[in-house]
Design a protein around this motif. Structure first.
Motif, short mmCIF file in Angstrom:
data_model
loop_
_atom_site.label_atom_id
_atom_site.label_comp_id
_atom_site.label_asym_id
_atom_site.label_seq_id
_atom_site.Cartn_x
_atom_site.Cartn_y
_atom_site.Cartn_z
N UNK A 35 0.82 -1.21 0.00
CA UNK A 35 0.00 0.00 0.00
C UNK A 35 0.85 1.26 0.00
N UNK A 36 1.97 1.27 0.74
CA UNK A 36 2.84 2.44 0.73
C UNK A 36 3.49 2.64 -0.64
N UNK A 95 2.95 5.79 -3.18
CA UNK A 95 4.07 6.59 -3.68
C UNK A 95 3.87 6.91 -5.16
N UNK A 96 3.34 5.96 -5.92
CA UNK A 96 3.07 6.21 -7.33
C UNK A 96 1.79 7.00 -7.56
N UNK A 97 0.75 6.65 -6.81
CA UNK A 97 -0.56 7.27 -6.99
C UNK A 97 -0.52 8.76 -6.65
N UNK A 107 -6.42 3.56 6.25
CA UNK A 107 -6.55 2.11 6.48
C UNK A 107 -5.17 1.50 6.71
N UNK A 108 -4.21 1.84 5.84
CA UNK A 108 -2.86 1.27 5.95
C UNK A 108 -2.17 1.68 7.25
N UNK A 141 8.50 5.14 3.98
CA UNK A 141 7.65 4.32 4.83
C UNK A 141 7.55 2.89 4.29
N UNK A 142 7.44 2.76 2.97
CA UNK A 142 7.41 1.44 2.36
C UNK A 142 8.72 0.69 2.56
N UNK A 143 9.85 1.41 2.49
CA UNK A 143 11.15 0.78 2.74
C UNK A 143 11.29 0.30 4.17
#
Length: 196
Positions: free
Chosen positions: A75-76, A80-82, A125-126, A179-181
């Motif tokens: 989701x992160x 990042x792309x969205x 949500x995430x 955050x995704x990393x």
């Protein structure tokens, strides 16, 4: 407190140039009464993010920690792309002024509907699934929304035209990558490293 700060900053940045910020601009120009617009936006955001936060906490309880961690990573990365894709506000996103709801009711209904499936709802949500802290996430994401939208409601085109929207989107996207990393590190090394 960390959860609150992360939630506020992530949503505040993600909201710049978002559909609901554009909606704030349209409603402010149409009604020219900032107080009921701000209150309507607040109530709608709080209701929407409370539901989103509850869903995130529920997912954290029913999904295995491994699946949940990978879902948060995905989701992160997706966000990042969205976030780099600018939103557009269609006529369908703005409720007709002929509804007998008044300014507050029209704003609350329009904001609530515009947030359904929006970036900030997904982020809420995430974050709730990741942090397992419903109140701090909902408070932070709601504050982030208000920090991004209230100035637009009060200052309108003056502020919107001076904001470096592309630079803010890049900053927000970078934050989601970080955050995704961090979530990926936790997925790969669940015992050695905490997620944040």
């Amino acid at each position: 407190m960390q959860t609150f700060l992360v939630s506020t900053s992530v949503v505040g940045l993600a909201e710049i140039g978002d559909k609901t910020q554009l909606l704030s601009l349209v409603l402010a120009a149409r009604y020219r009464k900032p107080v009921p617009i701000v209150l309507g936006a607040f109530v709608a955001t709080l209701a929407n993010h409370a539901g989103s936060g509850a869903l995130g906490v529920l997912l954290a309880r029913v999904l295995s920690p491994s699946i949940l961690t990978w879902a948060v990573v995905a989701s992160f990365v997706m966000m990042a792309g969205w976030i780099l894709v600018p939103d557009k506000l269609s006529d369908a996103d703005v409720v007709s002024t002929k509804l007998p709801l008044g300014i507050f009711g029209t704003t609350a209904l329009t904001f609530f509907l515009a947030e359904m499936g929006d970036k900030t709802q997904i982020v809420t949500i995430a974050l709730a699934a990741r942090f397992h802290e419903f109140y701090w996430v909902v408070a932070g994401t709601t504050l982030g929304m208000m920090l991004a939208n209230v100035p637009v409601i009060y200052l309108g085109h003056t502020l919107a035209n001076r904001m470096p929207t592309r630079a803010v989107h890049i900053l927000a996207s970078t934050l989601f990558v970080v955050l995704g990393g961090l979530a990926l590190r936790a997925a790969l090394y669940p015992v050695e490293y905490p997620m944040f």
